[in-house]
Motif scaffolding. Structure first.
Motif, PDB file in Angstrom:
ATOM      1  N   PRO A   1     -30.847 -34.057 -11.994  1.00  0.00           N
ATOM      2  CA  PRO A   1     -30.187 -35.045 -12.860  1.00  0.00           C
ATOM      3  C   PRO A   1     -28.815 -35.446 -12.319  1.00  0.00           C
ATOM      4  O   PRO A   1     -28.167 -34.675 -11.604  1.00  0.00           O
ATOM      5  CB  PRO A   1     -30.033 -34.297 -14.193  1.00  0.00           C
ATOM      6  CG  PRO A   1     -31.068 -33.219 -14.172  1.00  0.00           C
ATOM      7  CD  PRO A   1     -31.221 -32.826 -12.734  1.00  0.00           C
ATOM      8  N   ALA A   2     -28.380 -36.645 -12.679  1.00  0.00           N
ATOM      9  CA  ALA A   2     -27.065 -37.135 -12.247  1.00  0.00           C
ATOM     10  C   ALA A   2     -25.955 -36.322 -12.923  1.00  0.00           C
ATOM     11  O   ALA A   2     -26.119 -35.833 -14.042  1.00  0.00           O
ATOM     12  CB  ALA A   2     -26.921 -38.605 -12.622  1.00  0.00           C
ATOM     13  N   VAL A   3     -24.847 -36.185 -12.199  1.00  0.00           N
ATOM     14  CA  VAL A   3     -23.676 -35.447 -12.700  1.00  0.00           C
ATOM     15  C   VAL A   3     -22.454 -36.321 -12.439  1.00  0.00           C
ATOM     16  O   VAL A   3     -22.405 -37.041 -11.438  1.00  0.00           O
ATOM     17  CB  VAL A   3     -23.490 -34.110 -11.939  1.00  0.00           C
ATOM     18  CG1 VAL A   3     -22.320 -33.315 -12.510  1.00  0.00           C
ATOM     19  CG2 VAL A   3     -24.765 -33.271 -11.955  1.00  0.00           C
TER      20      VAL A   3
ATOM     21  N   SER B   1     -23.338 -33.368 -17.249  1.00  0.00           N
ATOM     22  CA  SER B   1     -24.627 -34.032 -17.064  1.00  0.00           C
ATOM     23  C   SER B   1     -25.250 -34.184 -18.448  1.00  0.00           C
ATOM     24  O   SER B   1     -24.865 -33.482 -19.384  1.00  0.00           O
ATOM     25  CB  SER B   1     -25.540 -33.216 -16.142  1.00  0.00           C
ATOM     26  OG  SER B   1     -25.803 -31.940 -16.713  1.00  0.00           O
ATOM     27  N   ASP B   2     -26.187 -35.106 -18.565  1.00  0.00           N
ATOM     28  CA  ASP B   2     -26.794 -35.371 -19.864  1.00  0.00           C
ATOM     29  C   ASP B   2     -28.163 -34.681 -19.939  1.00  0.00           C
ATOM     30  O   ASP B   2     -28.617 -34.070 -18.966  1.00  0.00           O
ATOM     31  CB  ASP B   2     -26.910 -36.889 -20.072  1.00  0.00           C
ATOM     32  CG  ASP B   2     -26.859 -37.271 -21.544  1.00  0.00           C
ATOM     33  OD1 ASP B   2     -27.024 -36.379 -22.410  1.00  0.00           O
ATOM     34  OD2 ASP B   2     -26.661 -38.467 -21.836  1.00  0.00           O
ATOM     35  N   SER B   3     -28.823 -34.827 -21.081  1.00  0.00           N
ATOM     36  CA  SER B   3     -30.102 -34.121 -21.247  1.00  0.00           C
ATOM     37  C   SER B   3     -31.247 -34.787 -20.467  1.00  0.00           C
ATOM     38  O   SER B   3     -32.260 -34.156 -20.211  1.00  0.00           O
ATOM     39  CB  SER B   3     -30.458 -34.029 -22.731  1.00  0.00           C
ATOM     40  OG  SER B   3     -30.443 -35.327 -23.285  1.00  0.00           O
ATOM     41  N   GLY B   4     -31.041 -36.056 -20.068  1.00  0.00           N
ATOM     42  CA  GLY B   4     -32.036 -36.722 -19.222  1.00  0.00           C
ATOM     43  C   GLY B   4     -31.544 -36.809 -17.781  1.00  0.00           C
ATOM     44  O   GLY B   4     -30.625 -36.099 -17.395  1.00  0.00           O
ATOM     45  N   LEU B   5     -32.148 -37.688 -16.997  1.00  0.00           N
ATOM     46  CA  LEU B   5     -31.774 -37.776 -15.586  1.00  0.00           C
ATOM     47  C   LEU B   5     -30.505 -38.591 -15.364  1.00  0.00           C
ATOM     48  O   LEU B   5     -29.744 -38.331 -14.428  1.00  0.00           O
ATOM     49  CB  LEU B   5     -32.918 -38.404 -14.782  1.00  0.00           C
ATOM     50  CG  LEU B   5     -34.183 -37.533 -14.679  1.00  0.00           C
ATOM     51  CD1 LEU B   5     -35.344 -38.326 -14.094  1.00  0.00           C
ATOM     52  CD2 LEU B   5     -33.908 -36.286 -13.834  1.00  0.00           C
TER      53      LEU B   5
ATOM     54  N   PHE C   1     -36.481 -29.355 -14.943  1.00  0.00           N
ATOM     55  CA  PHE C   1     -35.163 -29.086 -15.536  1.00  0.00           C
ATOM     56  C   PHE C   1     -35.283 -29.064 -17.049  1.00  0.00           C
ATOM     57  O   PHE C   1     -36.038 -29.861 -17.614  1.00  0.00           O
ATOM     58  CB  PHE C   1     -34.160 -30.182 -15.129  1.00  0.00           C
ATOM     59  CG  PHE C   1     -33.830 -30.172 -13.668  1.00  0.00           C
ATOM     60  CD1 PHE C   1     -32.819 -29.359 -13.179  1.00  0.00           C
ATOM     61  CD2 PHE C   1     -34.548 -30.960 -12.768  1.00  0.00           C
ATOM     62  CE1 PHE C   1     -32.520 -29.337 -11.827  1.00  0.00           C
ATOM     63  CE2 PHE C   1     -34.254 -30.937 -11.411  1.00  0.00           C
ATOM     64  CZ  PHE C   1     -33.232 -30.129 -10.934  1.00  0.00           C
ATOM     65  N   SER C   2     -34.543 -28.153 -17.713  1.00  0.00           N
ATOM     66  CA  SER C   2     -34.551 -28.228 -19.183  1.00  0.00           C
ATOM     67  C   SER C   2     -33.832 -29.485 -19.629  1.00  0.00           C
ATOM     68  O   SER C   2     -32.890 -29.932 -18.981  1.00  0.00           O
ATOM     69  CB  SER C   2     -33.888 -27.034 -19.864  1.00  0.00           C
ATOM     70  OG  SER C   2     -33.389 -26.114 -18.991  1.00  0.00           O
ATOM     71  N   SER C   3     -34.261 -30.039 -20.742  1.00  0.00           N
ATOM     72  CA  SER C   3     -33.659 -31.281 -21.249  1.00  0.00           C
ATOM     73  C   SER C   3     -32.372 -30.933 -21.991  1.00  0.00           C
ATOM     74  O   SER C   3     -32.290 -31.065 -23.207  1.00  0.00           O
ATOM     75  CB  SER C   3     -34.629 -31.986 -22.188  1.00  0.00           C
ATOM     76  OG  SER C   3     -35.819 -32.242 -21.499  1.00  0.00           O
ATOM     77  N   LYS C   4     -31.398 -30.454 -21.243  1.00  0.00           N
ATOM     78  CA  LYS C   4     -30.121 -30.034 -21.842  1.00  0.00           C
ATOM     79  C   LYS C   4     -28.969 -30.737 -21.136  1.00  0.00           C
ATOM     80  O   LYS C   4     -29.027 -30.978 -19.931  1.00  0.00           O
ATOM     81  CB  LYS C   4     -29.924 -28.522 -21.648  1.00  0.00           C
ATOM     82  CG  LYS C   4     -30.971 -27.665 -22.329  1.00  0.00           C
ATOM     83  CD  LYS C   4     -30.653 -27.486 -23.792  1.00  0.00           C
ATOM     84  CE  LYS C   4     -31.649 -26.517 -24.430  1.00  0.00           C
ATOM     85  NZ  LYS C   4     -31.581 -26.549 -25.889  1.00  0.00           N
ATOM     86  N   ALA C   5     -27.941 -31.017 -21.923  1.00  0.00           N
ATOM     87  CA  ALA C   5     -26.694 -31.519 -21.348  1.00  0.00           C
ATOM     88  C   ALA C   5     -25.835 -30.329 -20.925  1.00  0.00           C
ATOM     89  O   ALA C   5     -25.985 -29.226 -21.462  1.00  0.00           O
ATOM     90  CB  ALA C   5     -25.951 -32.350 -22.387  1.00  0.00           C
TER      91      ALA C   5
END
Ligand code: AMP
Ligand code: GLY
Length: 430
Positions: free
Chosen positions: A207-209, A231-235, A320-324
């Motif tokens: 995911p993007a950071v 980072s957010d919960s999505g990509l 990846f877990s869907s976590k921020a």
């Protein structure tokens, strides 16, 4: 046969790598110039050595019977540590020195992009004559970013119209001893990072950071190695679309194809501009702090990636877990210009609450852990939303106290996240 992994490097990024490997079926050993107590606690052995000395690293790798190595920082990559490990029959997940030029030589990197038609390359010129570079600054219609071609720990770039005037940029060059510089079009927008694991022609993205390079709150002050990131919960991140994220991934894909034989992490630093995604730079390793956002939400066994890379297999798909996540570095007071070392670090894994604690540059003494003159430690919150992750990080920072430490409390807070969204909306005329 269980694997024996040697981790090279002793910063927050490497602590995150060690943690990612700690649950795997591998014996972990580490070496670094500084003793990182977080890594030492996870490893079966920890050797303090000069990590830019390939012979010293290989000797230790052979002594512990390493079957794999992960090289964290750019310094050892530039010094040929991955080459030396590979030559000794120990597969290094990290590019050889020649391939690492994508990071270590910014002039090479830009020429490579232009010659290979990699999308997202800004206009640029390279100079080995500083007078000619100053003349170019005078004649150029618009703002430029001034970049020394070699490694500067993220602190060598000066952006005209942002940090400096044209006159200050020229003065900066004249007072420097740089032998090669890149002058390139100033990119305006929001920066983000996408890290990819690369081997055998495969690329697997994270995911993007978004990192925060400026030292002080509100994006003021000098550039640093990075003060914190989210980072957010999505990509994608809140200021970008999934299409922007895909555009960045396409740049990485084109780069890996052109690099032919690259292995390790390929880190793309992007600027989302009104004209789409542009490349600020590539790095040949995980980001620090960005690794601390990415690795804690990686569900795939990192060891499986390393073994597949070594065996010439296709890399496993990453989950990846869907976590921020929100990561905040605590740095010594006065960092980066006049850092004061010697503050006692009061936070520990036991009292960090729900946050993850990653040590970076600290000094472990008999009576406790103390700051040095570099980034000291980072706390990371992982939660369903950026706001909830930010609160977890702040709760841990409250335990750490403020004595002798500076922190950018604004990272991951709703105001700053919204400011990025508004900035992009404004640039895109929405
Ligand atoms: P680098 O060492 O290439 O990562 O650059 C450090 C920082 O300088 C980047 O994270 C950007 O914030 C800034 N920077 C580098 N190149 C440019 C550019 N062409 N336009 C605007 N800012 C830039
Ligand atoms: N966070 C910036 C870097 O690792 O270079």
């Amino acid at each position: 046969m269980p694997e024996t992994v040697l981790l090279v490097g002793g910063g927050g990024r490497e602590h995150a790598i060690a943690r990612a490997l700690a649950g795997s079926d591998a014996a972990l050993y580490a070496c670094a110039g500084n003793r990182n107590p977080g890594i030492a606690a996870l490893a079966e052995g920890f050797e303090t050595l000069e990590t830019t000395n390939p012979t010293a690293v290989v000797e230790y790798a052979e002594e512990v019977g390493a079957t794999l190595a992960v090289v964290g920082p750019e310094g050892p990559l530039a010094a040929g540590v991955a080459d030396a490990l590979d030559d000794a029959g120990i597969y290094a997940f990290g590019p050889n020195a020649e391939e690492a030029r994508i990071e270590t030589d910014k002039a090479f990197q830009r020429r490579f992009m232009r010659e290979r038609g990699i999308p997202g390359c800004p206009d640029f010129e390279t100079f080995d004559d500083l007078d000619a570079a100053c003349e170019y600054i005078d004649d150029y219609d618009g703002d430029l970013a001034v970049k020394p071609a070699g490694l500067t720990g993220g602190k060598g770039v000066r952006v005209i119209g942002d940090q400096v005037t044209k006159a200050e940029a020229k003065e900066y060059l004249r007072n420097s001893d740089y032998d090669r510089v890149v002058l390139e079009e100033r990119l305006v927008g929001e920066e983000f990072t996408v890290q990819a694991l690369v081997a055998n022609g495969d690329l697997r993205v994270a995911p993007a950071v978004q990192d925060h390079k400026r030292a002080y709150e509100g994006d003021e002050g000098p550039n640093t190695g990075g003060m914190g990131s989210y980072s957010d919960s999505g990509l994608a991140l809140p200021f970008m679309t999934d299409g922007d994220y895909r555009e960045a991934v396409e740049v990485l894909e084109a780069t890996v194809e052109a690099l032919d034989g690259y292995k390790g992490v390929l880190y793309g630093q992007f600027m989302l501009t009104a004209d789409g995604v542009k490349v600020v730079e590539f790095n040949a390793r995980f980001g620090d702090p960005e690794a601390m956002n990415t690795l804690p939400v990686l569900n795939t066994d990192f060891l499986d990636v390393l073994v597949a890379a070594r065996e010439g297999d296709s890399l496993p798909e990453l989950s990846f877990s869907s976590k921020a996540t929100v990561c905040k570095y605590a740095v010594p007071e006065g960092y980066p210009e006049d850092p004061k070392a010697g503050a006692r670090v009061e936070i520990s894994p036991e009292n960090a609450g729900d946050a993850l604690l990653f040590y970076a540059s600290v000094d472990q003494r008999e009576d406790g852990i103390y700051t040095t003159t570099s980034r000291a430690f980072a706390v990371v919150g992982v939660a369903d939303t950026i706001a909830a992750a930010e609160e977890i990080a702040e709760d841990a920072l409250a335990v750490a106290g403020e004595e002798g430490l500076d922190v950018r409390h604004d990272i991951g807070k709703a105001d700053l996240v919204q400011k990025r969204i508004d900035h992009m909306d404004e640039l895109r005329g929405e």
